[in-house]
Design an enzyme around this catalytic site. Structure first.
Site, PDB file in Angstrom:
ATOM      1  N   HIS A  96      66.527  72.053  37.496  1.00 38.77           N
ATOM      2  CA  HIS A  96      66.137  73.419  37.106  1.00 38.77           C
ATOM      3  C   HIS A  96      66.535  74.444  38.165  1.00 38.77           C
ATOM      4  CE1 HIS A  96      62.733  71.378  34.571  1.00 38.77           C
ATOM      5  NE2 HIS A  96      63.954  71.103  34.145  1.00 38.77           N
ATOM      6  N   GLU A 126      63.231  67.597  37.544  1.00 36.53           N
ATOM      7  CA  GLU A 126      62.912  68.970  37.963  1.00 36.53           C
ATOM      8  C   GLU A 126      64.018  69.587  38.823  1.00 36.53           C
ATOM      9  OE1 GLU A 126      60.603  71.191  37.436  1.00 36.53           O
ATOM     10  OE2 GLU A 126      59.309  70.009  36.128  1.00 36.53           O
ATOM     11  N   GLU A 129      61.114  76.951  41.292  1.00 38.43           N
ATOM     12  CA  GLU A 129      61.749  75.649  41.057  1.00 38.43           C
ATOM     13  C   GLU A 129      62.350  75.091  42.351  1.00 38.43           C
ATOM     14  OE1 GLU A 129      61.710  73.895  38.319  1.00 38.43           O
ATOM     15  OE2 GLU A 129      61.119  75.335  36.782  1.00 38.43           O
ATOM     16  N   THR A 132      54.964  76.914  32.973  1.00 34.61           N
ATOM     17  CA  THR A 132      56.397  77.116  33.224  1.00 34.61           C
ATOM     18  C   THR A 132      57.192  77.017  31.919  1.00 34.61           C
ATOM     19  OG1 THR A 132      56.554  74.805  33.902  1.00 34.61           O
ATOM     20  CG2 THR A 132      56.527  76.418  35.654  1.00 34.61           C
ATOM     21  N   ASP A 137      62.323  70.628  29.017  1.00 35.81           N
ATOM     22  CA  ASP A 137      61.929  69.644  30.046  1.00 35.81           C
ATOM     23  C   ASP A 137      60.469  69.852  30.437  1.00 35.81           C
ATOM     24  OD1 ASP A 137      64.568  68.831  30.105  1.00 35.81           O
ATOM     25  OD2 ASP A 137      64.897  69.259  32.239  1.00 35.81           O
ATOM     26  N   GLU A 138      60.114  71.109  30.664  1.00 38.86           N
ATOM     27  CA  GLU A 138      58.741  71.411  31.114  1.00 38.86           C
ATOM     28  C   GLU A 138      57.742  70.941  30.054  1.00 38.86           C
ATOM     29  OE1 GLU A 138      58.959  72.100  34.031  1.00 38.86           O
ATOM     30  OE2 GLU A 138      60.178  73.840  34.551  1.00 38.86           O
ATOM     31  N   TRP A 195      70.769  66.387  30.078  1.00 40.86           N
ATOM     32  CA  TRP A 195      71.710  67.479  30.415  1.00 40.86           C
ATOM     33  C   TRP A 195      71.789  67.671  31.931  1.00 40.86           C
ATOM     34  CZ3 TRP A 195      69.936  71.754  33.131  1.00 40.86           C
ATOM     35  CH2 TRP A 195      68.544  71.965  33.139  1.00 40.86           C
ATOM     36  N   HIS A 227      57.215  67.247  30.328  1.00 45.91           N
ATOM     37  CA  HIS A 227      56.390  66.945  31.506  1.00 45.91           C
ATOM     38  C   HIS A 227      54.924  67.271  31.233  1.00 45.91           C
ATOM     39  CE1 HIS A 227      60.247  67.584  34.129  1.00 45.91           C
ATOM     40  NE2 HIS A 227      60.275  66.469  33.425  1.00 45.91           N
ATOM     41  N   GLU A 254      52.771  72.746  34.017  1.00 48.24           N
ATOM     42  CA  GLU A 254      54.009  72.464  33.271  1.00 48.24           C
ATOM     43  C   GLU A 254      54.055  73.301  31.988  1.00 48.24           C
ATOM     44  OE1 GLU A 254      56.561  70.816  34.264  1.00 48.24           O
ATOM     45  OE2 GLU A 254      55.897  69.278  35.656  1.00 48.24           O
TER      46      GLU A 254
HETATM   47 FE   LIG Z   1      57.940  71.498  35.709  1.00 48.01          FE
HETATM   48 FE   LIG Z   2      60.889  72.966  36.426  1.00 49.27          FE
END
Ligand SMILES: [Fe+2]
Ligand SMILES: [Fe+2]
Length: 331
Positions: A116, A113, A76, A169, A198-199, A33, A202, A166
């Site tokens: 974000h 990242e 971020e 967050t 996403d976090e 995305w 990670h 990670e």
């Molecule tokens: Fe992150």
């Molecule tokens: Fe992030």
């Protein structure tokens, strides 16, 4: 010196696995995305009315919410600090003719990242609920002030840090998203939830790096983990300040705010540690030297100890007002 050589050797020994980690935990650039998928399309004739809808939905959200959103966004936006820090870690090398596997990871992780801060910043700007100039000053301050997360250039400690961070967050974006959704702001809810996703990927990657290192150098990895937990995992924005403020002052106020809202709490810190202990199978790690055995003991007992402290913590209401968010119109 000898320890440093072992860490370097371990990083080199597992470097061939990094491509596999990238395939497993990252999403190809052209499939993932992008901020534009969530924001009003400025090429579209409906742009202005879409922005109006966005602004209308934003009115439902209160002061504490925006303070948290701003602090999350600035955290971020300080990505250049994190990338340059990680590129400098032992075993991560972007020089010598061609980037090694680890530096390719850092670049690809940075690329993910970066979206974000981008999407959050644009949303904040369009929402009309925050003082963007104050937000921008804080961001520039934070980049200027940098951070010190106590990991040195040690890859073991850095991967403990990122495994932990990670997930932290992930939790905070997820909760902010839930709050937005509850107040009828579906778009913002979706945005925060997808960032949280996403976090999570990670987090899963970094905890895998640590697990792999446990297989190669169990004592060294255990000692690094214990060392990080003794120092406590500080947040990457721990130097946060507002215009005219001193380094770190705004962070303390923000973290009280996040505790009050339940976006990220001392109990979350304990829960993260427990999860890491379980995933890294601390109880059954073998071939530890005496010092590492002691470190294991410490780590296994730590969650219960921290939980007792967390239960006693109190976060009273304060009358501190951030410059980022106008106090009038508070909901
Ligand atoms: Fe992150
Ligand atoms: Fe992030």
């Amino acid at each position: 010196m000898a320890e440093k050589n072992i860490r370097l050797e371990v990083m080199q020994a597992i470097e061939h696995k990094v491509d596999g980690f990238m395939n497993q935990f990252l999403i190809p650039v052209e499939d993932i995305w992008q901020p534009s998928d969530f924001l009003p399309d400025s090429e579209n004739d409906n742009f202005l009315s879409d922005v109006e809808t966005l602004r209308g939905e934003s009115k439902e959200l209160g002061y504490d919410f925006w303070v948290t959103m701003v602090a999350d966004t600035i955290t971020e936006e300080a990505l250049p600090t994190y990338e340059s820090w990680l590129m400098d870690v032992e075993g991560i090398n972007q020089h010598d003719g061609k980037p090694n596997g680890w530096s390719k990871w850092v670049r690809a992780w940075t690329g993910e990242e970066n979206r974000h801060g981008d999407v959050l910043n644009k949303y904040l700007y369009l929402s009309g609920r925050v003082n963007m100039r104050e937000v921008e000053i804080t961001t520039q301050h934070l980049l200027t002030d940098g951070f010190d997360i106590g990991t040195d250039r040690d890859p073991y400690k850095n991967f403990v840090y990122t495994s932990f961070q990670e997930l932290a967050t992930n939790i905070s974006h997820k909760r902010v998203g839930q709050m937005a959704k509850k107040k009828g702001n579906a778009l913002l809810g979706k945005m925060c939830t997808i960032i949280a996703g996403d976090e999570m990927r990670h987090h899963l990657a970094y905890r895998e790096f640590v697990k792999t290192i446990f297989g190669e150098d169990p004592s060294g990895m255990m000692l690094a983990f214990a060392d990080m937990m003794k120092k406590k995992i500080v947040m990457p924005a721990h130097f946060l300040r507002e215009s005219g403020g001193v380094v770190g002052e705004a962070f303390e106020n923000f973290s009280n705010c996040a505790q009050r809202l339940g976006v990220y709490t001392a109990q979350d810190y304990v829960d993260i540690l427990r999860k890491l202990n379980v995933y890294w199978e601390l109880e059954t790690v073998r071939s530890l030297n005496d010092e590492a055995e002691k470190a294991r003991d410490y780590l296994i007992k730590l969650p219960a100890r921290l939980e007792r402290i967390a239960e006693r913590m109190k976060f009273p209401e304060d009358d501190y007002r951030f410059k980022w968010v106008e106090a009038n119109g508070m909901l």
